[in-house]
Design an enzyme around this catalytic site. Structure first.
Site, mmCIF file in Angstrom:
data_model
loop_
_atom_site.group_PDB
_atom_site.id
_atom_site.type_symbol
_atom_site.label_atom_id
_atom_site.label_comp_id
_atom_site.label_asym_id
_atom_site.label_seq_id
_atom_site.Cartn_x
_atom_site.Cartn_y
_atom_site.Cartn_z
ATOM 1 N N LYS A 18 38.176 41.032 40.076
ATOM 2 C CA LYS A 18 38.709 39.714 39.713
ATOM 3 C C LYS A 18 38.348 38.753 40.843
ATOM 4 C CE LYS A 18 42.785 37.188 38.135
ATOM 5 N NZ LYS A 18 44.073 37.274 37.432
ATOM 6 N N GLU B 279 40.967 42.428 43.522
ATOM 7 C CA GLU B 279 40.979 40.963 43.512
ATOM 8 C C GLU B 279 40.962 40.381 44.931
ATOM 9 O OE1 GLU B 279 43.454 37.093 41.766
ATOM 10 O OE2 GLU B 279 44.399 39.055 41.759
#
Length: 299
Positions: free
Chosen positions: A217, A180
């Site tokens: 993400k 992420e």
């Protein structure tokens, strides 16, 4: 974890329509999350009571009839949640066994100070022990967050290098990492930063072995379908979107414009829920929220 459970989780994440619920607010963001949920700071007096309050909130969400594996693919937990039970089972096992929702664990320890327009993650010296704990509780994957604020090539390179280095450590432990590198939605150079980030991620993906799978993400991009090359990459199991501070309607609209990207919302998921609501009010609010995020993820 039994191989069969792992295979079932992998198949679900890879093939099914749905989204990942981010229920992983950690120490720093917990008071804000509780306040939005209608629990004021004077209602708890220390960290233990605060975490008990937030666990009650998360438990109410995941035990709600609205929260089911037909629309929710997975849920990301904070370590404190992993250490607690829901209805007499460890949180991760309750998610999978009772709800057919794939459990993930947030493993980062927060962000280092900003450098070159970005924040890498703090060191994680106890990561191996945490991964062993996750494996012992049938967790499928992990999540770790860095932040990009400016279109600075050095900063973005440092963020992505660290994410993939730690990602390989997680893969070696038998888990699937959610990488992420969040781009701040308020960045004055958001589109430019996303272009640099996409190139850097692709470079690292191309260097992975065929069996090294990751999830990504990412912040909802300025240009629709900008992350399509990442979605289509052979080493990417799924690309999920963070809401990043967008209100839910905006996040859902942006998500619906990005084909193949699914949600992994935190604040946008809990928006409108309140500790003082009756069970009927709570469940119907959550049901409408889940349906909206599911529909936006199904494009």
């Amino acid at each position: 974890m039994t191989t069969q459970a792992q295979q079932d989780m992998l198949a679900k994440v890879k093939q099914e329509v749905g989204f990942i619920a981010a229920l992983d607010q950690s120490g720093g963001s917990t008071p804000k999350a509780l306040k939005l949920y209608g629990v004021e700071e004077n209602e708890y007096s220390n960290d233990e009571e605060m975490f008990a309050c937030v666990h009650a909130m998360r438990s109410r969400i995941v035990t709600s009839p609205a929260f089911d594996g037909k629309r929710v693919l997975g849920a990301i937990l904070f370590e404190n949640t992993l250490d607690r039970d829901i209805e007499g089972k460890s949180s991760a096992r309750f998610l999978w066994q009772d709800k057919h929702v794939v459990p993930f664990l947030k493993v980062d320890k927060g962000l280092a100070d900003e450098k070159d327009g970005a924040q890498v993650m703090k060191e994680m010296p106890e990561l191996d022990a945490l991964l062993a704990k996750a494996n012992a509780q049938d967790v499928f994957g992990t999540k770790m967050r860095s932040v990009v604020k400016l279109a600075n090539a050095d900063g973005i390179k440092a963020v992505v290098e660290q994410q993939f280095a730690v990602g390989k450590q997680i893969i070696a432990a038998g888990l699937v990492p959610i990488v992420e590198p969040e781009v701040d939605i308020n960045s004055p150079e958001k589109a430019e930063a996303e272009a640099l980030l996409r190139s850097e991620i692709l470079r690292h993906l191309d260097a992975l072995a065929p069996d090294e799978l990751v999830m990504l993400k990412l912040t909802l991009p300025e240009q629709a379908n900008f992350y399509q090359p990442l979605i289509e990459h052979a080493n990417v199991l799924r690309v999920v979107a963070l809401s990043g501070g967008y209100v839910r309607d905006v996040a859902n609209q942006r998500l619906s414009e990005n084909n193949g990207m699914i949600a992994s919302f935190s604040r946008a998921l809990t928006e409108g829920l309140n500790a003082k609501q009756s069970d009927d009010e709570f469940d119907s609010t959550l049901d409408a929220t889940i349906q909206g995020i599911y529909d936006a993820s199904a494009t």
